[in-house]
Design an enzyme around this catalytic site. Structure first.
Site, mmCIF file in Angstrom:
data_model
loop_
_atom_site.group_PDB
_atom_site.id
_atom_site.type_symbol
_atom_site.label_atom_id
_atom_site.label_comp_id
_atom_site.label_asym_id
_atom_site.label_seq_id
_atom_site.Cartn_x
_atom_site.Cartn_y
_atom_site.Cartn_z
ATOM 1 N N ASP A 45 124.882 23.807 34.607
ATOM 2 C CA ASP A 45 124.826 22.651 33.685
ATOM 3 C C ASP A 45 126.161 21.815 33.972
ATOM 4 O O ASP A 45 127.255 22.436 34.430
ATOM 5 C CB ASP A 45 124.855 23.209 32.312
ATOM 6 C CG ASP A 45 125.001 22.156 31.279
ATOM 7 O OD1 ASP A 45 123.890 21.274 31.124
ATOM 8 O OD2 ASP A 45 125.733 21.804 30.481
ATOM 9 N N GLU B 247 122.817 20.634 38.158
ATOM 10 C CA GLU B 247 122.435 19.392 37.338
ATOM 11 C C GLU B 247 123.811 18.386 37.694
ATOM 12 O O GLU B 247 124.820 18.329 36.938
ATOM 13 C CB GLU B 247 122.594 19.796 36.128
ATOM 14 C CG GLU B 247 121.965 18.621 35.108
ATOM 15 C CD GLU B 247 122.780 18.390 33.882
ATOM 16 O OE1 GLU B 247 122.508 17.380 33.000
ATOM 17 O OE2 GLU B 247 124.105 18.860 33.386
#
Length: 736
Positions: free
Chosen positions: A405, A458
């Site tokens: 993330d 990401e």
């Protein structure tokens, strides 16, 4: 001259006594327990609240003198054998018999301490934290924690009535590790570390490497022993057989606590496995599973990096869920959050009284967007904590991939920061060199240790070489970050922006759909329609489409088939597979009632769900759609410039050259006898999938018969097929 009485007085000296009571003693084993003195063996114990303490050494019974404040002492005869002695401790009407924690040698060896000091302990979770083991013939729990700035550390918990005074830990030198083996403590006990900070104040902290925690809002760590017996040997043996870039990879993103609210890991093992199997996805991606205090963070503000959230069950329950998915042939990815952590005063923030896990520079520590703290990735012990954590989830829980993330927030020193709010790196640039080195090390370590696992970034910028190997230097002077895949945020943004336009205006925005192919092979991409696109006022996927309900659903179906045919892997967030109309809420989860036969519009939602199931089935059966995802020879434009018709057409080819023809039509009109250029070596084409089929809720405009090429070509091709383009639909054709 020292008196004989003083020589043989077994009591703890005043200085040691004060330090033990204040929680600032670095070597309690040098004071407590058995120690030779002139005339015998001095035995000292610290047992707050005890009525009496008796030493049992063979047939010898010696009751210790109560010296006050929980201290007990006595003189054993010279022939006593303290190595096997036990303590009988009376508390009120109860008597407790146990080995003395202060007669044991350290449980951590020089190799562990060396590797920790070097930041290279790839199995850190086996060294630190709480571990039930047999040490010097006695069963108990070894506690170990890294707290280099602490003046002292004590372990406290349910086993000592949450009074850590009697359980001071010893410092293992310059490593910053504090350790204590506590006999008799076993699985299921609650515990925390009581740390004396540099200023003398105390703080109770959850174990950073706890493998199990209490369910929030409770915050204690729990001594854990795994009893799960894995049944996924076949999956684990073969998951490395085909590189992920050359394999089908269709991902269903799930927020476990809300997918079926109230369900446990074990209940989800039945429910989720059955559903994903029916829908045909190859993988699930779980939003963060690691423990987090605030459910509204969806797991992205982690306090227990080594513990699956207790909201849904135990760590073994989570293993059971992964096991069941594997046995059904479904891969498991999980979101992993090494970018930041929350400021809760019982967790990692200023853990031992000073910045430890966070960067000491306030400009580098505070995350400007989320009110959290960023890891000090330049500190080798912190880097080790995170690299080992990545390995931990893959090895201990058999996770098949980590979606990392917020990578962009790690890579740039000026991320979301105003001028003057950041300092350039040593090269004068804005790149976070510590983060680059960390991500490279993490990826290299995971790929070396865990064959078949994939890491996914990401990353929302144009950073060069996210999925390039770490040893290959790019034009920017950096080696690749070493990820296996990268989320294609540009494709997501551009394509959704295109779909949001009314069809009458789409011809002016045609490039928003075609631009992704300009850079499609610059990285290895995932095409993500994730939870981020259906929250915070963005609306659900179907609600982004313009027009009435019929047009919205038609647009959604056409878009999904375009997405499944586009080079790259697919990811779809739960609820979007059946055209949920409302934004996702972590409190309520997907609106499953939309599929209830009693609901009048249920056929509309079931139609979209059936399409997604068929997309997955056709996708998995068609190597042209995934075998050359990262190879430009696997894609050919037929027409990328038919803007006035809102039409796209392209070929996908598998490793043998066998094609699939995708034709996307984003206008709400029927176009009969529409010519599409095709290769001349295919004698006939047949419609494999049509998103306008009636069973999906469409108008039923299809091409039921094989389409034979006509000799006069178009779109620069020697031949052409004449087909009817349905309104707002995507059609897939294969050689007949």
């Amino acid at each position: 001259m020292t008196s004989k009485k003083h020589q043989t007085d077994p009591a703890v000296g005043a200085e040691d006594r004060a330090r033990l009571l204040a929680g600032t003693h670095h070597d309690p084993h040098s004071v407590l327990g058995a120690h030779p003195v002139p005339g015998g063996v001095a035995y000292r114990a610290l047992r707050p609240g005890a009525r009496s303490v008796t030493v049992l050494s063979g047939p010898l019974r010696t009751e210790l003198r109560d010296d006050g404040d929980g201290f007990f002492s006595g003189l054993l005869p010279p022939d006593a054998v303290p190595e096997t002695s036990r303590l009988r401790v009376a508390y009120g009407d109860t008597v407790h018999e146990t080995a003395d924690a202060y007669r044991f040698l350290p449980t951590l060896g020089e190799l562990d301490l060396h590797l920790i000091g070097e930041g290279r302990h790839e199995e850190l979770w086996r060294a630190l934290g709480a571990h039930v083991l047999v040490h010097q013939g006695v069963r108990g729990t070894r506690f170990a924690v890294w707290a280099p700035n602490a003046r002292g550390v004590r372990v406290t918990g349910s086993f000592c009535f949450w009074d850590g005074t009697g359980s001071p830990m010893r410092s293992l030198g310059s490593s910053g590790i504090w350790e204590l083996f506590v006999p008799g403590v076993g699985e299921g006990e609650l515990y925390k570390f009581e740390i004396t900070r540099p200023d003398g104040s105390h703080t109770q902290r959850a174990d950073p490497l706890a493998r199990r925690t209490e369910a929030p809002p409770a915050t204690s760590s729990i001594v854990h022993v795994s009893h799960h017996e894995w049944g996924d040997a076949e999956w684990m043996a073969h998951r490395r057989d085909i590189p992920v870039h050359e394999a089908p990879f269709s991902v269903y993103e799930v927020h476990l606590p809300s997918w079926r609210p109230g369900s446990t890991y074990r209940e989800l093992a039945d429910q989720l496995t059955s559903y994903v199997l029916e829908m045909g996805f190859t993988h699930v991606e779980l939003m963060p599973v690691a423990e987090h205090p605030f459910g509204g963070s969806w797991g992205y503000q982690v306090t227990g990096f080594y513990a699956p959230t207790a909201r849904l069950g135990t760590p073994d329950d989570f293993k059971y869920l992964v096991d069941r998915l594997h046995q059904a042939g479904i891969g498991v990815l999980m979101d992993w959050v090494p970018a930041h952590f929350p400021r809760d005063d019982w967790a990692l923030a200023a853990f031992d009284g000073r910045p430890l896990y966070e960067h000491p520079d306030p400009l580098r520590a505070a995350h400007p967007d989320w009110g959290t703290l960023e890891f000090d990735l330049g500190r080798r012990e912190v880097r080790n904590f995170l690299v080992a954590n990545a390995v931990y989830w893959c090895e201990e829980f058999h996770v098949d991939g980590l979606r990392v993330d917020a990578v962009a927030s790690m890579l740039y020193l000026d991320y979301s920061r105003e001028p003057g709010g950041w300092r350039p790196n040593e090269r004068g640039g804005r790149e976070n060199l510590d983060a680059v080195a960390f991500l490279q090390e993490m990826n290299a370590t995971v790929y070396r240790r865990c064959p078949g696992v994939v890491t996914v970034a990401e990353e929302s910028t144009a950073w060069d070489g996210v999925t390039r190997p770490t040893h290959v230097q790019g034009p920017s002077g950096f080696g690749g970050l070493g990820f296996g895949l990268k989320w294609n945020m540009g494709w997501m943004h551009d394509s959704l922006q295109y779909m949001a336009h009314d069809p009458v205006h789409r011809s002016y925005h045609h490039g928003e759909l075609t631009f992704s192919m300009v850079y499609a092979y610059s990285e290895n991409y995932v095409l993500p329609i994730s939870h981020d696109e259906v929250v915070h006022g963005k609306g659900s996927l179907v609600s982004k489409m313009p027009g009435d309900w019929w047009r919205q659903r038609a647009d959604l179906r056409a878009y999904l088939a375009f997405m499944w045919a586009h080079p790259g892997k697919q990811l779809l967030f739960m609820g979007q597979e059946f055209a949920q109309g409302a934004e996702w809420s972590e409190a309520a989860g997907p609106d499953w009632w939309l599929l209830d036969p009693a609901y009048p519009a249920a056929p509309d939602h079931r139609g979209v769900r059936d399409l997604v199931r068929d997309l997955n089935a056709c996708y998995r059966a068609t190597p042209a759609l995934w075998q050359r995802d990262t190879d430009p020879s696997g894609f050919e434009w037929i027409t990328g410039d038919s803007a006035s018709d809102n039409v796209l057409a392209f070929l996908r080819r598998d490793a043998d050259g066998s094609p699939l023809l995708a034709v996307c039509h984003f206008s709400p009109v029927v176009r009969p006898d529409h010519l599409i250029g095709v290769p001349e070596d295919v004698p006939a084409w047949t419609e494999t999938l049509n998103t306008d089929a009636e069973r999906y809720g469409g108008s039923g405009v299809t091409n039921p018969d094989p389409l034979k090429p006509e000799p006069h070509g178009t779109h620069g091709r020697p031949a052409a097929v004449r087909l009817t383009l349905p309104p707002l639909a995507t059609v897939w054709l294969r050689p007949a």
